[in-house]
Write a protein that holds these residues in place. Structure first.
Motif, PDB file in Angstrom:
ATOM      1  N   ASN A 194       0.865  -0.909  -0.233  1.00  0.00           N
ATOM      2  CA  ASN A 194       0.309   0.373  -0.328  1.00  0.00           C
ATOM      3  C   ASN A 194       1.003   1.161  -0.081  1.00  0.00           C
ATOM      4  O   ASN A 194       1.810   1.499   0.652  1.00  0.00           O
ATOM      5  CB  ASN A 194      -1.053  -0.355   0.895  1.00  0.00           C
ATOM      6  N   ILE A 195       0.725   2.049  -1.131  1.00  0.00           N
ATOM      7  CA  ILE A 195       1.491   3.528  -0.998  1.00  0.00           C
ATOM      8  C   ILE A 195       0.548   4.675  -0.948  1.00  0.00           C
ATOM      9  O   ILE A 195      -0.511   4.492  -1.719  1.00  0.00           O
ATOM     10  CB  ILE A 195       2.459   3.501  -2.352  1.00  0.00           C
ATOM     11  N   LYS A 196       0.314   5.352  -0.132  1.00  0.00           N
ATOM     12  CA  LYS A 196      -0.247   6.131   0.023  1.00  0.00           C
ATOM     13  C   LYS A 196       0.270   7.896  -0.040  1.00  0.00           C
ATOM     14  O   LYS A 196       1.549   8.071  -0.300  1.00  0.00           O
ATOM     15  CB  LYS A 196      -0.405   6.997   1.650  1.00  0.00           C
ATOM     16  N   LEU A 197      -0.081   8.673  -0.923  1.00  0.00           N
ATOM     17  CA  LEU A 197       0.062   9.815  -1.741  1.00  0.00           C
ATOM     18  C   LEU A 197      -1.105  10.563  -1.077  1.00  0.00           C
ATOM     19  O   LEU A 197      -1.715  11.103  -1.103  1.00  0.00           O
ATOM     20  CB  LEU A 197       0.524  10.039  -3.168  1.00  0.00           C
ATOM     21  N   SER A 198      -0.005  12.504  -1.251  1.00  0.00           N
ATOM     22  CA  SER A 198      -0.857  13.598  -1.158  1.00  0.00           C
ATOM     23  C   SER A 198      -1.441  14.357  -2.293  1.00  0.00           C
ATOM     24  O   SER A 198       0.055  14.400  -3.686  1.00  0.00           O
ATOM     25  CB  SER A 198      -0.126  14.824   0.073  1.00  0.00           C
ATOM     26  N   LEU A 199      -2.525  14.686  -2.842  1.00  0.00           N
ATOM     27  CA  LEU A 199      -2.277  15.263  -3.593  1.00  0.00           C
ATOM     28  C   LEU A 199      -2.676  15.965  -3.867  1.00  0.00           C
ATOM     29  O   LEU A 199      -4.386  16.658  -3.056  1.00  0.00           O
ATOM     30  CB  LEU A 199      -3.409  14.080  -4.600  1.00  0.00           C
ATOM     31  N   VAL A 200      -2.074  17.854  -4.265  1.00  0.00           N
ATOM     32  CA  VAL A 200      -2.764  18.488  -4.872  1.00  0.00           C
ATOM     33  C   VAL A 200      -3.464  19.739  -5.825  1.00  0.00           C
ATOM     34  O   VAL A 200      -1.969  19.541  -6.487  1.00  0.00           O
ATOM     35  CB  VAL A 200      -1.599  19.389  -3.550  1.00  0.00           C
ATOM     36  N   LYS A 201      -4.556  20.420  -5.532  1.00  0.00           N
ATOM     37  CA  LYS A 201      -4.682  20.587  -6.942  1.00  0.00           C
ATOM     38  C   LYS A 201      -4.638  21.769  -6.730  1.00  0.00           C
ATOM     39  O   LYS A 201      -4.705  22.651  -6.091  1.00  0.00           O
ATOM     40  CB  LYS A 201      -6.422  20.147  -7.378  1.00  0.00           C
ATOM     41  N   VAL A 202      -3.995  22.294  -8.304  1.00  0.00           N
ATOM     42  CA  VAL A 202      -3.568  23.849  -8.155  1.00  0.00           C
ATOM     43  C   VAL A 202      -4.482  23.849  -9.647  1.00  0.00           C
ATOM     44  O   VAL A 202      -4.061  24.139 -11.290  1.00  0.00           O
ATOM     45  CB  VAL A 202      -1.571  23.939  -8.561  1.00  0.00           C
ATOM     46  N   ILE A 203      -5.356  24.723  -9.840  1.00  0.00           N
ATOM     47  CA  ILE A 203      -6.223  25.139 -11.041  1.00  0.00           C
ATOM     48  C   ILE A 203      -6.156  26.854 -10.448  1.00  0.00           C
ATOM     49  O   ILE A 203      -6.624  28.196 -10.041  1.00  0.00           O
ATOM     50  CB  ILE A 203      -7.743  24.637 -11.043  1.00  0.00           C
ATOM     51  N   THR A 204      -5.516  27.016 -12.381  1.00  0.00           N
ATOM     52  CA  THR A 204      -5.295  28.667 -12.535  1.00  0.00           C
ATOM     53  C   THR A 204      -6.190  28.941 -13.048  1.00  0.00           C
ATOM     54  O   THR A 204      -7.035  28.280 -13.354  1.00  0.00           O
ATOM     55  CB  THR A 204      -3.569  29.198 -12.704  1.00  0.00           C
ATOM     56  N   GLU A 205      -6.430  30.206 -13.002  1.00  0.00           N
ATOM     57  CA  GLU A 205      -7.974  31.445 -13.839  1.00  0.00           C
ATOM     58  C   GLU A 205      -8.063  30.694 -15.054  1.00  0.00           C
ATOM     59  O   GLU A 205      -8.759  31.049 -15.794  1.00  0.00           O
ATOM     60  CB  GLU A 205      -8.124  32.320 -13.037  1.00  0.00           C
ATOM     61  N   GLN A 206      -6.859  30.949 -15.638  1.00  0.00           N
ATOM     62  CA  GLN A 206      -6.370  30.685 -17.246  1.00  0.00           C
ATOM     63  C   GLN A 206      -6.210  29.360 -17.631  1.00  0.00           C
ATOM     64  O   GLN A 206      -7.276  29.415 -18.396  1.00  0.00           O
ATOM     65  CB  GLN A 206      -4.569  30.978 -17.347  1.00  0.00           C
ATOM     66  N   ASP A 207      -7.189  28.255 -16.567  1.00  0.00           N
ATOM     67  CA  ASP A 207      -6.971  27.302 -17.218  1.00  0.00           C
ATOM     68  C   ASP A 207      -8.170  26.924 -17.656  1.00  0.00           C
ATOM     69  O   ASP A 207      -9.361  27.468 -17.286  1.00  0.00           O
ATOM     70  CB  ASP A 207      -6.943  26.612 -16.227  1.00  0.00           C
ATOM     71  N   SER A 208      -8.401  26.643 -19.166  1.00  0.00           N
ATOM     72  CA  SER A 208      -9.453  26.419 -19.595  1.00  0.00           C
ATOM     73  C   SER A 208     -10.539  25.353 -19.559  1.00  0.00           C
ATOM     74  O   SER A 208     -11.852  25.291 -19.017  1.00  0.00           O
ATOM     75  CB  SER A 208      -9.381  26.327 -21.408  1.00  0.00           C
ATOM     76  N   VAL A 209      -9.652  24.084 -18.853  1.00  0.00           N
ATOM     77  CA  VAL A 209     -10.582  23.104 -17.939  1.00  0.00           C
ATOM     78  C   VAL A 209     -10.406  23.214 -16.036  1.00  0.00           C
ATOM     79  O   VAL A 209     -10.530  24.210 -15.702  1.00  0.00           O
ATOM     80  CB  VAL A 209      -9.886  21.876 -18.512  1.00  0.00           C
ATOM     81  N   HIS A 210     -11.616  21.975 -16.126  1.00  0.00           N
ATOM     82  CA  HIS A 210     -11.665  21.942 -14.751  1.00  0.00           C
ATOM     83  C   HIS A 210     -11.550  21.499 -13.743  1.00  0.00           C
ATOM     84  O   HIS A 210     -11.396  21.157 -12.496  1.00  0.00           O
ATOM     85  CB  HIS A 210     -13.476  22.387 -14.884  1.00  0.00           C
ATOM     86  N   GLU A 211     -10.082  20.515 -14.674  1.00  0.00           N
ATOM     87  CA  GLU A 211      -9.628  19.448 -13.525  1.00  0.00           C
ATOM     88  C   GLU A 211      -8.365  19.877 -14.429  1.00  0.00           C
ATOM     89  O   GLU A 211      -8.123  19.944 -15.353  1.00  0.00           O
ATOM     90  CB  GLU A 211     -10.522  18.158 -14.454  1.00  0.00           C
ATOM     91  N   THR A 212      -7.921  19.333 -13.249  1.00  0.00           N
ATOM     92  CA  THR A 212      -6.309  18.858 -13.178  1.00  0.00           C
ATOM     93  C   THR A 212      -5.627  17.416 -13.980  1.00  0.00           C
ATOM     94  O   THR A 212      -6.774  17.013 -14.124  1.00  0.00           O
ATOM     95  CB  THR A 212      -5.842  19.051 -11.785  1.00  0.00           C
ATOM     96  N   LYS A 213      -4.542  17.106 -14.529  1.00  0.00           N
ATOM     97  CA  LYS A 213      -4.500  16.502 -15.252  1.00  0.00           C
ATOM     98  C   LYS A 213      -4.350  14.586 -14.342  1.00  0.00           C
ATOM     99  O   LYS A 213      -4.918  13.702 -15.535  1.00  0.00           O
ATOM    100  CB  LYS A 213      -2.885  16.753 -15.843  1.00  0.00           C
ATOM    101  N   LEU A 214      -3.667  14.558 -13.206  1.00  0.00           N
ATOM    102  CA  LEU A 214      -3.391  13.495 -12.985  1.00  0.00           C
ATOM    103  C   LEU A 214      -4.804  13.365 -12.380  1.00  0.00           C
ATOM    104  O   LEU A 214      -5.608  11.732 -12.356  1.00  0.00           O
ATOM    105  CB  LEU A 214      -2.494  13.536 -11.650  1.00  0.00           C
ATOM    106  N   ALA A 215      -5.670  14.021 -11.918  1.00  0.00           N
ATOM    107  CA  ALA A 215      -6.884  13.716 -10.754  1.00  0.00           C
ATOM    108  C   ALA A 215      -7.779  13.637 -11.688  1.00  0.00           C
ATOM    109  O   ALA A 215      -8.507  13.019 -11.570  1.00  0.00           O
ATOM    110  CB  ALA A 215      -7.690  15.082 -10.115  1.00  0.00           C
ATOM    111  N   GLY A 216      -8.151  13.806 -13.090  1.00  0.00           N
ATOM    112  CA  GLY A 216      -8.976  13.961 -14.200  1.00  0.00           C
ATOM    113  C   GLY A 216      -8.245  12.528 -14.689  1.00  0.00           C
ATOM    114  O   GLY A 216      -9.571  11.111 -14.897  1.00  0.00           O
ATOM    115  N   TYR A 217      -7.236  11.860 -14.502  1.00  0.00           N
ATOM    116  CA  TYR A 217      -7.593  10.568 -15.093  1.00  0.00           C
ATOM    117  C   TYR A 217      -7.414   9.629 -14.262  1.00  0.00           C
ATOM    118  O   TYR A 217      -8.465   8.462 -14.210  1.00  0.00           O
ATOM    119  CB  TYR A 217      -5.828  10.360 -15.477  1.00  0.00           C
TER     120      TYR A 217
END
Ligand SMILES: Nc1ncnc2c1ncn2[C@@H]1O[C@H](COP(=O)(O)OP(=O)(O)O)[C@@H](O)[C@H]1O
Ligand SMILES: [Mg+2]
Lengths: 372, 246
Positions: A52-75
């Motif tokens: 079992n491996i545990k990781l912290s995922l911090v999403k960083v979304i800026t206003e310029q981004d056209s999408v509303h989901e980040t890369k890894l979280a989207g996957y």
């Protein structure tokens, strides 16, 4: 009148032996504890359970981004399981062992807290355009986690399952972690038993003025020490046999090399640590100082001599020193006899050096020994 | 050997530990069969003096003769001749009284016959099988006394054998020693804080303080010598301004 049972050497051995076996703590540390350790560590490093491996995922979304989901979280949202703010994804590979990755979506602040507490070893800074990994490259677990997640992000979870036919897991006797561990534990047992069983006993008796009382009789001093060593050695043989029998029955541990060579090395190891134990206990009458001296001798060797893990991870310049520490010589020798089929030709030098260390220490110890 | 006037002869013995002069030039003689009490407060030098006689410590100056022999070249013979109990020895906790006694008996090449005899002598037969750490203080002191008596010593040296014991336990030890005295084969040097003990058991009393012998003689002698005091404690106060036992 001249019965052997009235002889002082016989009575001294009996007395020392009675003291050893009547002390429950001695039985626990000498017999039960090594077996528990072999069992626990042997299981922990042998079982093929999921990792079992545990990781912290911090999403960083800026206003310029056209999408509303980040890369890894989207996957992860499409390919893994999401529950509240936790994503899980399982990597499957029968040969390698399965890995369950758990991503905690959280804030920077909380991510750092989790890292500091050791809950996670890696923080993923996840953006819409790219992903950054924050971790200590010297931490092997973090590095593994990074490689797994980075590959996952690039290739999807299938990457982990490829080339299963190319992996050959070692389950042959002599190549598993327990095969490394058992000879190490046997070697450590000799060191611990002698240093506590001989040194501490001497210091304790000196502090209770029992040594002083005994040498105010026609008792031969050499008989006292000889009896102490003999009783301890007998006990060490019993402890080693019990550990070996356990390992043999439970893990199928085998001695692939020469039994006589093993016995000689065992004897030499006992001589070495008996001599050293006499030397370090030759002076002090204070059990606390004795405690410190024994720990100062034993602890460094426990750490560097490769009882639990190979000392080859230490810096190169230390290896020649480490290799000739008494505990290392015993552990390495035992391992080569157990796992590599070694015989006399391979361990005679170690046996000789160990015997010499023991003899010289004993002689010096006896010269400066304080009976009063 | 039996015609020696003194079984113990201590001549001008001095012993220091760094700057502490524990024993400052002591002369002392003991006749065969004599019971001698060495009284003095803590730190008087009793233990140091007795341990020098026992060969455990070595004088800085002066000489000690036991039955005319000195420790440096007659260790073995002298060990056979003396019996002793140290102040505060602790035997092995997990051995029984019997095993402890047998162990020490083996040092003198003695068998179980003598061990049984000694158990009877010290009245500890019913405790033979008890572990040493389960014995009471008095029983432990009797065991220590028994160990000292194993080899039928010519000279018995007991360092505070009754300190810390209740009056009953003390009595038991005194009675064992009185029996021994009747046998007239043993000389005794006994250190103590207790005046009654000295009065009850001993032919002669030596009072030590700060490494010196202050007075010695029979009880009567030293009381009159001190100017008609009623007790040793009174005498000691008049000599030093302090109590013997504090
Ligand atoms: N091993 C030692 N090291 C230093 N000082 C000691 C030692 N043994 C005794 N002394 C000192 O010598 C003096 C006499 O001690 P001791 O013979 O034990 O007296 P007593 O038995 O009459 O109480 C004391 O001041 C004691 O502190
Ligand atoms: Mg004393």
């Amino acid at each position: 009148m001249n019965k052997i049972t009235n002889h002082q050497l016989y009575r001294l051995i009996i007395a020392h032996f009675a003291e050893i076996i009547r002390e429950p703590a001695v039985i626990f540390w000498g017999v039960v504890f090594p077996i528990l350790m072999a069992w626990g560590l042997g299981i922990a490093f042998t079982k093929k359970g999921d990792v079992n491996i545990k990781l912290s995922l911090v999403k960083v979304i800026t206003e310029q981004d056209s999408v509303h989901e980040t890369k890894l979280a989207g996957y992860l949202a499409t390919n893994g399981n999401k529950k509240d703010s936790t994503y899980t994804i399982d990597l499957k590979n029968e040969k390698l062992g399965n890995v369950n990755l758990t991503f905690y979506e959280t804030s920077w602040l909380n991510a750092y807290t989790m890292l500091k507490k050791g809950k996670v070893s890696l923080i993923i800074e996840d953006k819409a355009t790219d992903t950054k990994y924050h971790f200590d490259p010297a931490n092997a677990e973090a590095k593994t986690a990074y490689q797994l997640v980075a590959n996952l992000a690039s290739y999807g979870s299938a990457f982990y399952g490829v080339n299963q036919s190319g992996i050959v897991p070692l389950t042959m006797t002599g190549t598993r972690y327990v095969d490394f561990l058992i000879p190490g534990l046997l070697a450590m047992g000799i060191m611990m038993a002698c240093s506590w069983g001989i040194s501490y006993t001497i210091i304790d008796r000196r502090s209770k003025k029992l040594l002083r009382r005994m040498v105010a009789t026609p008792m031969k001093k050499s008989n006292f020490l000889l009896a102490l060593i003999t009783a301890r050695f007998t006990m060490n043989v019993a402890e080693a046999l019990l550990l070996f029998v356990f390992a043999w029955l439970y893990f199928g541990t085998k001695v692939q090399g020469s039994w006589p060579a093993l016995m000689v090395l065992f004897l030499a190891g006992n001589i070495a640590f008996s001599g050293i134990s006499i030397l370090i206990s030759s002076h002090t009458a204070n059990p606390e100082i004795g405690n410190g001296i024994i720990n100062a001798l034993v602890t460094p060797m426990m750490v560097v001599s490769g009882v639990f893990f190979s000392y080859h991870n230490f810096p190169d310049w230390t290896i020649p020193v480490i290799r000739y520490l008494p505990l290392t010589m015993i552990a390495d020798g035992f391992r080569s006899i157990f796992n590599e089929g070694a015989g006399f030709a391979d361990v005679w030098l170690e046996a000789l050096v160990l015997t010499s260390i023991g003899t010289v220490s004993f002689i010096i110890g006896l010269k400066i020994f304080k009976w009063y | 050997m039996t015609d020696l006037e003194y079984i113990v002869d201590v001549r001008h013995v001095k012993k220091s530990f760094k700057d502490v002069h524990a024993v400052k030039g002591v002369n002392l003689t003991i006749k065969p069969g004599e019971f001698l009490a060495l009284l003095g407060p803590n730190g008087a030098g009793k233990t140091t003096l007795v341990e020098m006689i026992e060969g455990i410590q070595h004088p800085d100056e002066g000489e000690i003769f036991i039955a005319g022999k000195q420790w440096k070249n007659h260790q073995h013979e002298l060990h056979q001749m003396i019996g002793l109990s140290l102040q505060e020895t602790r035997f092995m906790d997990k051995l029984t009284a019997w095993e402890t006694m047998r162990l020490f008996a083996s040092f003198y090449k003695l068998d179980t016959v003598r061990v049984d005899e000694v158990f009877q002598l010290i009245g500890l037969e019913e405790k033979k099988k008890a572990y040493v750490n389960n014995l009471s203080g008095g029983q432990r002191q009797r065991l220590a006394l028994g160990v000292a008596l194993l080899n039928k010593p010519k000279i018995l040296l007991l360092d505070e054998p009754t300190t810390g014991l209740d009056p009953n336990a003390r009595r038991e030890i005194w009675n064992i020693l009185l029996d021994l005295k009747k046998g007239q084969k043993t000389s005794l040097i006994l250190t103590s804080h207790y005046m009654e003990e000295a009065e009850f058991l001993c032919d002669r009393i030596v009072i030590m303080d700060q490494g010196n012998i202050l007075v010695e003689g029979t009880l009567q002698e030293i009381l009159t010598l001190g100017g008609g005091h009623h007790s040793l404690d009174e005498l000691f106060i008049s000599l030093t301004g302090r109590h013997l036992y504090e």
